[in-house]
Design a protein around this motif. Structure first.
Motif, PDB file in Angstrom:
ATOM      1  N   GLU A  69     -29.999  31.178   9.036  1.00 21.40           N
ATOM      2  CA  GLU A  69     -29.266  31.743   7.902  1.00 21.40           C
ATOM      3  C   GLU A  69     -29.197  33.262   7.986  1.00 21.40           C
ATOM      4  OE1 GLU A  69     -29.183  31.841   3.015  1.00 21.40           O
ATOM      5  OE2 GLU A  69     -30.945  31.025   4.029  1.00 21.40           O
ATOM      6  N   GLU A  70     -30.242  33.874   8.490  1.00 20.28           N
ATOM      7  CA  GLU A  70     -30.316  35.339   8.507  1.00 20.28           C
ATOM      8  C   GLU A  70     -29.824  35.952   9.812  1.00 20.28           C
ATOM      9  OE1 GLU A  70     -30.970  36.613   5.654  1.00 20.28           O
ATOM     10  OE2 GLU A  70     -31.457  34.626   4.863  1.00 20.28           O
ATOM     11  N   GLY A  71     -29.353  35.123  10.733  1.00 15.61           N
ATOM     12  CA  GLY A  71     -28.898  35.644  12.019  1.00 15.61           C
ATOM     13  C   GLY A  71     -27.397  35.810  12.083  1.00 15.61           C
ATOM     14  N   ASP A  72     -26.936  36.424  13.158  1.00 19.34           N
ATOM     15  CA  ASP A  72     -25.500  36.566  13.425  1.00 19.34           C
ATOM     16  C   ASP A  72     -25.029  35.333  14.180  1.00 19.34           C
ATOM     17  OD1 ASP A  72     -25.363  39.118  12.248  1.00 19.34           O
ATOM     18  OD2 ASP A  72     -26.022  40.061  14.121  1.00 19.34           O
ATOM     19  N   HIS A 196     -24.747  24.889   3.186  1.00 20.13           N
ATOM     20  CA  HIS A 196     -24.836  25.321   4.569  1.00 20.13           C
ATOM     21  C   HIS A 196     -25.760  24.390   5.353  1.00 20.13           C
ATOM     22  CE1 HIS A 196     -23.422  29.211   2.799  1.00 20.13           C
ATOM     23  NE2 HIS A 196     -22.713  29.206   3.913  1.00 20.13           N
ATOM     24  N   GLU A 197     -25.504  24.284   6.636  1.00 19.53           N
ATOM     25  CA  GLU A 197     -26.298  23.385   7.460  1.00 19.53           C
ATOM     26  C   GLU A 197     -27.775  23.739   7.464  1.00 19.53           C
ATOM     27  OE1 GLU A 197     -24.793  22.790  11.388  1.00 19.53           O
ATOM     28  OE2 GLU A 197     -22.850  22.020  10.706  1.00 19.53           O
ATOM     29  N   TRP A 198     -28.109  25.022   7.362  1.00 18.02           N
ATOM     30  CA  TRP A 198     -29.521  25.394   7.350  1.00 18.02           C
ATOM     31  C   TRP A 198     -30.210  24.959   6.055  1.00 18.02           C
ATOM     32  CZ3 TRP A 198     -25.881  29.397   8.561  1.00 18.02           C
ATOM     33  CH2 TRP A 198     -25.364  30.069   7.448  1.00 18.02           C
ATOM     34  N   ASP A 199     -29.445  24.741   4.981  1.00 22.08           N
ATOM     35  CA  ASP A 199     -30.019  24.184   3.760  1.00 22.08           C
ATOM     36  C   ASP A 199     -30.330  22.702   3.919  1.00 22.08           C
ATOM     37  OD1 ASP A 199     -29.721  26.570   2.182  1.00 22.08           O
ATOM     38  OD2 ASP A 199     -27.587  26.102   1.963  1.00 22.08           O
ATOM     39  N   LEU A 222     -23.939  12.624   8.207  1.00 23.52           N
ATOM     40  CA  LEU A 222     -23.934  14.074   8.362  1.00 23.52           C
ATOM     41  C   LEU A 222     -23.962  14.454   9.841  1.00 23.52           C
ATOM     42  CD1 LEU A 222     -26.556  14.959   5.604  1.00 23.52           C
ATOM     43  CD2 LEU A 222     -24.068  15.184   5.443  1.00 23.52           C
ATOM     44  N   THR A 223     -23.165  15.450  10.195  1.00 24.77           N
ATOM     45  CA  THR A 223     -23.128  15.976  11.555  1.00 24.77           C
ATOM     46  C   THR A 223     -23.411  17.470  11.506  1.00 24.77           C
ATOM     47  OG1 THR A 223     -21.486  14.323  12.216  1.00 24.77           O
ATOM     48  CG2 THR A 223     -21.727  16.243  13.630  1.00 24.77           C
ATOM     49  N   PHE A 224     -24.179  17.963  12.480  1.00 22.99           N
ATOM     50  CA  PHE A 224     -24.611  19.357  12.453  1.00 22.99           C
ATOM     51  C   PHE A 224     -24.168  20.117  13.697  1.00 22.99           C
ATOM     52  CE2 PHE A 224     -27.490  16.903   9.802  1.00 22.99           C
ATOM     53  CZ  PHE A 224     -27.473  17.642   8.619  1.00 22.99           C
ATOM     54  N   ASN A 225     -24.362  21.421  13.642  1.00 23.66           N
ATOM     55  CA  ASN A 225     -23.883  22.366  14.646  1.00 23.66           C
ATOM     56  C   ASN A 225     -22.365  22.294  14.766  1.00 23.66           C
ATOM     57  OD1 ASN A 225     -24.229  24.458  16.536  1.00 23.66           O
ATOM     58  ND2 ASN A 225     -24.110  23.012  18.237  1.00 23.66           N
ATOM     59  N   VAL A 230     -21.100  23.932   7.592  1.00 26.28           N
ATOM     60  CA  VAL A 230     -21.220  23.578   6.176  1.00 26.28           C
ATOM     61  C   VAL A 230     -21.176  22.063   6.048  1.00 26.28           C
ATOM     62  CG1 VAL A 230     -20.126  23.699   3.898  1.00 26.28           C
ATOM     63  CG2 VAL A 230     -20.218  25.734   5.352  1.00 26.28           C
ATOM     64  N   SER A 231     -22.099  21.510   5.275  1.00 25.35           N
ATOM     65  CA  SER A 231     -22.134  20.074   5.014  1.00 25.35           C
ATOM     66  C   SER A 231     -21.490  19.782   3.662  1.00 25.35           C
ATOM     67  CB  SER A 231     -23.580  19.566   4.990  1.00 25.35           C
ATOM     68  OG  SER A 231     -24.176  19.705   6.265  1.00 25.35           O
TER      69      SER A 231
END
Length: 253
Positions: A69-72, A196-199, A222-225, A230-231
């Protein structure tokens, strides 16, 4: 050197636990005045948690990508088969006001599917991991409990609570709410809006490993990356409540 495979579960747990312990020490130092604020406490904690996880995961898994979440997000992660998806501090506002409902999320995704993950609840010293055997919590023998975010109480929460004749609760942090279901203190966690996916990723991975139902609020897998990480909402619940909740939210099962 850490071996991949089953040790990914242990690494996720170690990363989430270590970050949580560090953030607890940081909060004590910030609130006591032993450490100076350069901004809001949660801003300082977000950055510290991110730096901690990045350093640990990059050293342990140099060939994997990381989405934080905190990265670029340069989206080069899309070229990788294995991607760590982390939220260094989920529930930042709770951290900043000294409340307990915040968490650390660490998950590993391979080809869009979570294969390992952990959620740390630092204020209670608890860490939940995909390394545990699946075990749906026993029925509490009481009215079901539906938990949702404070901003969703008068929408998702009331709709689902009415459908299940359930009690309604609210708190911060997706990780905290999901782990309430994993522990058996709640029966349903629902969030109808985008997240968001990180949530979502680590709580979803841990809940699924515990044998709970995990999906979008429309019942979709659910699918990620994804390119846009965003989910479309989140439903974590005891399996016997899934169909009723999905129907109540206005979707076809």
């Amino acid at each position: 050197m850490v071996t991949k495979g089953t040790d990914d579960h242990a690494l996720a747990a170690r990363a989430a636990s270590g970050a949580g312990e560090m953030l607890m020490r940081l909060r004590e130092d910030l609130f006591s005045g032993r450490k100076r604020h350069w901004g809001w406490p949660e801003e300082q904690a977000d950055e510290a948690g991110h730096d901690f996880l990045m350093a640990l995961l990059q050293k342990a898994r140099p060939d994997d990508a990381i989405l934080s979440e905190e990265g670029d997000d340069g989206r080069n992660r899309l070229e990788y088969g294995r991607v760590w998806i982390v939220d260094p501090l989920d529930g930042s506002s709770s951290f900043g006001r000294g409340a307990d409902d915040w968490a650390v999320h660490v998950a590993l995704v391979e080809d869009g599917e979570p294969i390992a993950g952990a959620v740390s609840l630092p204020t209670s010293g608890s860490v939940f991991s995909t390394g545990l055997s699946p075990h749906v919590p026993a029925q509490r023998g009481k009215r079901p409990v539906v938990v949702t975010g404070r901003s969703r109480v008068h929408s998702d929460g009331q709709i689902v609570a009415a459908a299940l004749d359930a009690e309604l609760a609210a708190c911060s942090s997706a990780g905290v709410k999901a782990m309430l279901v994993v522990m058996g203190d709640a029966d349903v966690y629902v969030h109808g809006g985008p997240l968001h996916e990180w949530d979502v990723c680590a709580p979803a991975a841990v809940a699924q490993a515990a044998g709970l139902h995990v999906s979008g609020v429309n019942g979709a897998e659910l699918t990620f990356n994804q390119d846009h990480p965003v989910s479309p909402g989140l439903l974590i619940c005891r399996p016997e409540y899934a169909e009723t909740v999905i129907s109540a939210m206005g979707y076809a099962v």
